[in-house]
Design a protein around this motif. Sequence first.
Motif, mmCIF file in Angstrom:
data_model
loop_
_atom_site.group_PDB
_atom_site.id
_atom_site.type_symbol
_atom_site.label_atom_id
_atom_site.label_comp_id
_atom_site.label_asym_id
_atom_site.label_seq_id
_atom_site.Cartn_x
_atom_site.Cartn_y
_atom_site.Cartn_z
ATOM 1 N N SER A 74 7.725 -6.215 5.424
ATOM 2 C CA SER A 74 7.917 -7.504 6.091
ATOM 3 C C SER A 74 6.620 -7.978 6.735
ATOM 4 C CB SER A 74 9.028 -7.389 7.142
ATOM 5 O OG SER A 74 9.225 -8.617 7.808
ATOM 6 N N THR A 82 7.745 -15.098 -4.515
ATOM 7 C CA THR A 82 6.632 -14.570 -3.744
ATOM 8 C C THR A 82 5.390 -14.441 -4.616
ATOM 9 O OG1 THR A 82 5.825 -12.626 -2.513
ATOM 10 C CG2 THR A 82 7.477 -12.234 -4.214
ATOM 11 N N GLU A 98 6.160 -16.354 5.624
ATOM 12 C CA GLU A 98 6.973 -16.059 6.802
ATOM 13 C C GLU A 98 8.473 -16.062 6.491
ATOM 14 O OE1 GLU A 98 5.890 -14.932 9.490
ATOM 15 O OE2 GLU A 98 3.754 -15.305 9.263
ATOM 16 N N ALA A 108 9.301 -12.874 4.828
ATOM 17 C CA ALA A 108 9.229 -11.787 5.809
ATOM 18 C C ALA A 108 10.497 -11.748 6.654
ATOM 19 C CB ALA A 108 8.003 -11.966 6.694
ATOM 20 N N LYS A 109 10.985 -12.913 7.046
ATOM 21 C CA LYS A 109 12.214 -12.973 7.850
ATOM 22 C C LYS A 109 13.427 -12.522 7.043
ATOM 23 C CE LYS A 109 10.522 -16.671 10.859
ATOM 24 N NZ LYS A 109 10.652 -18.113 11.220
ATOM 25 N N LEU A 114 4.279 -9.296 4.041
ATOM 26 C CA LEU A 114 4.608 -10.649 3.600
ATOM 27 C C LEU A 114 4.111 -11.681 4.606
ATOM 28 C CD1 LEU A 114 8.205 -9.981 2.228
ATOM 29 C CD2 LEU A 114 6.174 -10.575 0.882
ATOM 30 N N SER A 115 4.194 -11.355 5.876
ATOM 31 C CA SER A 115 3.647 -12.246 6.909
ATOM 32 C C SER A 115 2.134 -12.362 6.772
ATOM 33 C CB SER A 115 3.996 -11.721 8.302
ATOM 34 O OG SER A 115 5.377 -11.820 8.562
#
Length: 245
Positions: free
Chosen positions: A193, A51, A202, A205-206, A196-197
Motif C-alpha cells: 500500500s 495500476t 493513492e 493504496a486506499k 502504491l502511494s
Amino acid sequence: MRIHALHKLYQQRLSQSTRPFLARGGRITRCVHCMLLPYLCICPFKKTVLTNSAFLLLMYDDEILKPSNTGRLIADLVPDTFAYIWSRTEPNHEMLQLLNDPKWQPIVIFPAEYSEPKRLVDNLTDVLADDQQDKKILFILLDGSWAQAKKMFRKSPYLDRLPVLSFSPENLSRYLLRKSVKDNQLATAEVASLALSFIGEEDNAKQLALLFDVFKENYMLGKERKPLPDDAIFYHLKTAFAIKE
C-alpha cells in the motif's frame, strides 16, 4: 474468482510437502483462496485495479502456506503480481528472466539501514531516466519473518544491483496477526500500500489498505470463533469497490 500467482504457488508448494502443514490453525477448514473461515470469506468483494506498477513476492519456503500471509491481498488487486519461493542456491529461472526484462524497473523494498546509501531512492526520477518513462515499476517484496527477510536480502546476489526503496512509517503497524520483532515492521500488504502511494496511486493504496483491514478483522474473528457483526466492515468494502448487489 480470479486465480492468480499466489493461489498457484500455494498449490505448488502444497504438492511438494512431504508432511501436513501443522502451523497453528492449520487443521481449520478455510476458503482456499482468501484463507479465511468460510462464513468470513471475502472473495466475492474483490476486484482488480488499474495500476502502472507490478509486484514480485519472493517468499521464504513455507510462508505461502500460512493462512495469515497477506501477500494474497496484493495479487487480488494488482493484476501483474508474481510470486516465487526463495532459494539461496537455485533461484527460479523464470524470476531471473523477469528481473532482466527491459519493460520492468525492479525496485527492492527494504529498510535503509541494511542497504548501501548509493542504492537508496527517494523518488521515481532516481530510477527512471527521461527515455525510460514507459517502464513499469516492479516492486520486490521479501516475504517471510524478519530474520528470513534479512537473510533473503543478504544472500540473493541478483538483487544486489537493484535500487532500494525504504519506508519508515511513524505509526506502529496495525497488523495484529503476528507480533513484529521491530515496532515499524509492517505486513506485506501494508508495505505494498505504501509502494502504491509512492508512485502517486493513492486510490489504489486506499483500496489495498481497506482490503487489508477487512482481512485482518475477519481473521481475528475466525481465531476467536466470533460471528460477523451486524455493522461489519463488509459494507465499507463493498462501497469502496463499487460492487453492485
